[in-house]
Every structure is written in C-alpha cells, then in structure tokens.
Design a protein around this motif. Sequence first.
Motif, PDB file in Angstrom:
ATOM      1  N   VAL A 375      47.354  49.910  36.719  1.00 22.71           N
ATOM      2  CA  VAL A 375      47.555  48.121  35.564  1.00 22.71           C
ATOM      3  C   VAL A 375      46.801  47.470  36.289  1.00 22.71           C
ATOM      4  N   LEU A 376      46.992  47.108  37.932  1.00 21.93           N
ATOM      5  CA  LEU A 376      46.734  45.624  38.312  1.00 21.93           C
ATOM      6  C   LEU A 376      45.407  45.660  38.236  1.00 21.93           C
ATOM      7  N   ARG A 377      45.075  46.929  39.180  1.00 19.96           N
ATOM      8  CA  ARG A 377      44.123  47.351  38.578  1.00 19.96           C
ATOM      9  C   ARG A 377      42.549  47.304  37.887  1.00 19.96           C
ATOM     10  N   GLU A 378      43.221  47.559  36.843  1.00 22.94           N
ATOM     11  CA  GLU A 378      42.516  47.757  35.666  1.00 22.94           C
ATOM     12  C   GLU A 378      42.178  46.199  35.236  1.00 22.94           C
ATOM     13  N   GLY A 380      42.197  43.555  37.668  1.00 23.66           N
ATOM     14  CA  GLY A 380      40.793  42.595  38.613  1.00 23.66           C
ATOM     15  C   GLY A 380      41.748  42.160  39.708  1.00 23.66           C
ATOM     16  N   TYR A 381      42.900  42.906  39.825  1.00 21.41           N
ATOM     17  CA  TYR A 381      43.319  42.126  40.925  1.00 21.41           C
ATOM     18  C   TYR A 381      42.589  43.602  42.593  1.00 21.41           C
ATOM     19  N   GLY A 382      42.853  43.073  43.523  1.00 17.45           N
ATOM     20  CA  GLY A 382      41.744  43.951  44.733  1.00 17.45           C
ATOM     21  C   GLY A 382      43.124  44.523  45.383  1.00 17.45           C
ATOM     22  N   GLU A 383      42.385  45.315  46.131  1.00 19.03           N
ATOM     23  CA  GLU A 383      43.570  45.656  47.178  1.00 19.03           C
ATOM     24  C   GLU A 383      44.705  44.715  47.865  1.00 19.03           C
ATOM     25  N   SER A 384      43.872  43.519  47.972  1.00 16.01           N
ATOM     26  CA  SER A 384      44.544  43.094  49.264  1.00 16.01           C
ATOM     27  C   SER A 384      45.824  42.420  48.173  1.00 16.01           C
ATOM     28  N   ILE A 386      46.846  43.154  45.682  1.00 15.70           N
ATOM     29  CA  ILE A 386      48.137  43.620  45.507  1.00 15.70           C
ATOM     30  C   ILE A 386      49.318  44.427  46.575  1.00 15.70           C
ATOM     31  N   ALA A 387      48.454  44.379  47.583  1.00 16.99           N
ATOM     32  CA  ALA A 387      49.527  44.600  49.022  1.00 16.99           C
ATOM     33  C   ALA A 387      50.167  43.217  49.350  1.00 16.99           C
ATOM     34  N   THR A 388      50.021  42.500  48.919  1.00 18.93           N
ATOM     35  CA  THR A 388      50.061  40.543  49.629  1.00 18.93           C
ATOM     36  C   THR A 388      51.198  40.085  47.682  1.00 18.93           C
ATOM     37  N   LEU A 389      51.124  41.042  46.470  1.00 21.97           N
ATOM     38  CA  LEU A 389      52.345  41.072  45.772  1.00 21.97           C
ATOM     39  C   LEU A 389      53.407  41.520  46.187  1.00 21.97           C
ATOM     40  N   ARG A 390      53.365  43.111  47.249  1.00 29.05           N
ATOM     41  CA  ARG A 390      54.257  43.888  47.546  1.00 29.05           C
ATOM     42  C   ARG A 390      55.335  43.431  48.461  1.00 29.05           C
ATOM     43  N   GLU A 391      54.413  42.935  49.024  1.00 28.14           N
ATOM     44  CA  GLU A 391      55.169  42.397  50.635  1.00 28.14           C
ATOM     45  C   GLU A 391      55.681  40.927  50.694  1.00 28.14           C
ATOM     46  N   GLN A 392      55.933  40.722  49.450  1.00 28.74           N
ATOM     47  CA  GLN A 392      55.945  39.512  48.840  1.00 28.74           C
ATOM     48  C   GLN A 392      57.225  39.720  47.532  1.00 28.74           C
ATOM     49  N   ARG A 393      57.311  40.926  47.056  1.00 31.68           N
ATOM     50  CA  ARG A 393      58.446  41.284  46.108  1.00 31.68           C
ATOM     51  C   ARG A 393      58.468  40.987  44.591  1.00 31.68           C
TER      52      ARG A 393
END
Length: 410
Positions: A375-378, A380-384, A386-393
Amino acid sequence: MLRNALEGLTVIDFTQIGAGPTSTMLMADMGARVIKVEPLEGELGRGLGPGWIGDDSALFHAFNRNKLGVSLNLKTPEGIAVARRLIAGADIVVESMRPGVMERLGLGHEQVCRDHPALIYCSISAYGQTGPYADRAGVDGIVQADSGFMSLIGIEGSEPCKVQAPVVDVMTGYVAVVGILARLAQRNRGGQGGHLDVNLLNAALALQQSSLTSYLADGELPVRAGSAAPYSAPNQAFQTADGWIMVAAYMPDRWRRLCETLGLPALIDDPRFATSPLRVSNREAMVEALTRVFVTRTTDAWLEVLQAADILCARVATYADVVGHPQVAANCMLAEVRHGTLGTIRMPGFPISSAASNSQAMRPAPACGQDTAAVLREAGYGESEIATLREQRVIRCGEAAPATQGQGTP
C-alpha cells in the motif's frame, strides 16, 4: 452485480471491533478498495474470544474480509504523515475513535476535508460527536442497555438479557453504509463530500422503531414476554414433544385454521380470543390451551401439518440446524473464504445480492501489517523510505498476527 458496484473507490478504515468494521466490510464486499489501518500490535478485535481462527478471533475474521491490512503507529509524527498521504488518495474515511481523538491526531474531518473537499468522512461512535454523552465510550452491550433495548428482551421477572449477537454494532455498520452511499449520490450530482455522524445509540433506537413508537403513543412500558410479539398473538414459540416451534397465526383466517388444525374449534368463538388484541390481553390462557396440544407431537410433525394448512411456522433452530438449512444453502449465505495457511473459513456471506454473488471468491481478513509495504508503494513511498519507517517502528510489514488463541488477550 452489487459485488462490483463500488469498484474504483478507496476507503481508509480507522475502525475496530464491530460497527466500523461491518461498514467497511460491506463496502469491500461491494468492490471498494478498503485499507484497514491498525496499530502495530493489531486492533482490539483480534483478541476477543473464545472463538478462534488461527491466532485471531473469529470475530475479527467475521468483520474484516476483503480488506487490505496496514499496520501504522499513529502515536508518531511519521505515522500521522503516512495516514495523511493515504487519506489524500481516498474517497472515503471511516473512523471509530472516541470523539476528539482524530482531531488531536490532526486527522479530524475538518482538518483533512479542508484539503480534500470531495472526501466523505464518516465518524462512528457510541453516542454521537456532540451532546452531553459525546465523550463517553460505549460498546454494543452498553448501548443495548442504555437505549432501552434490553428492557424488551427476556421474560418478565427474570434478570436483564441482551441479544448475544452484536446487533447494535451490525445495525450501526449498515446505517453508516446507507449514509455513505447517500453522500456518494450527492457528490456524483456535483456536490462535495462531507462529514457523517453515525452512532450506536441512534442505530439502537432505530431498531426499536415499532416498540418505541408504541410507548410514545400510549405511555405503556413494554412487558418482556420471551418469544412473544407484544402487538399480536399467537406470534411466539410453543414447546413441542422434542423442542420448540415458532408460530405466527394472528391473522383471522390463520387463527381459525390453527384452531381447526390443533383440534380446538371451540377457541375460534371463545370471546377471549376473538381478535388479536384480545388474544394479546389473554395470552396466558391462550398459550396454555395451545401448548397442551403442541407438546403431543414432535416439531417435525407439527411443521408438516401447519405448513400444509398455510400457517406461518418455523423450527426454533440452533446454529447446527442453520448450517444445514436448505434455503441458506440455496442463497449461498455461508460463504467460503480461502486462507493461504488456515484453509477454508466459513462465515455469513454478502446479504444484499443474488446467491451467485456469494460464490465469488472473497479475500480473507488480513494478517496484521500484511499489505503495509504494498500500500505504501502505491502511495509513492520508495523502498528505502519503507525500510526506514519499519526500523523506526512507524509501520509493521507482513508479519504474522500476534498469538492470542491460548489466552484470548489483545
């Protein structure tokens, strides 16, 4: 076909447990793209049991099919930013926070509709967005009590009873969808979106349309009468030799036929039972006379005899009876949802369309965070990113839902 009636619409779902998820599930059933936003640990409804399917409650599966699952921490500025971007691409927002919470998050209807005037924003609460009870939390059972609904249920002199199925929640969900579709019709005629205030109290009162109108007319409090209808007789369950049968024979012709079928012709001309209102007034004597005959045969035997006489009747069914009911099967109302790891999950299907529509494939309720990355890709979020948001909880992506089955804790 109604199952694709809302294709092309996107709904952001900030709801949990019953009422809100019912409304968004109905829109998903009609083809809308529903994005369910949950906290990182999942919504409260996942842990409400017993009644488990895998690690989540049956209740959660019952109200969340056909949705995409996004897990988002709205306690962080970054999470709020993600939510706002999702809303920017949506047609409809449905939320069931306590009034004021979405405003404090910066996601209230005035705050987001200012930038997106075509957005339809539906707030679902216990008592409404304004008024002296607006700040009070409430759930189905609380509002069943507070709305007077529980005063109708049970037998006079017994403890208070509630409808065990969350009927107020479900009714509220349907009311929300009616309001949303009405707003869509207005918007399609050249109008804008707008805010809908839907609440459990109003829905519970609407459920009591006839009984509350009767009280307003004559000031008489309803008497709890078990299975009996307060406005007609006979219109209640009678004990048989092996169970119970529901009979509605209050119409003059059917009352006469019932008396003849039961071998009680003297009741036809009995002045106590000459009309339905008189039978209501003399219900106890009527029930005693009819029950003496009903208990002499089995439920199946009475169903055959009464149906042949065109008298309205039905078995007082258990769920075991319902799942084998031939008309339920003909209506395809026990839908099968295929889950990748849990196999086939059966549940009530979509009730507002043809039987054929329930034979269409349905998507199971999502695992917590199952579709976050997609959903975040759709959006407009890039992979990096998304990875940062995941790391930041800030988000949770694609993990299995937390185990709850053993303890039933959220």
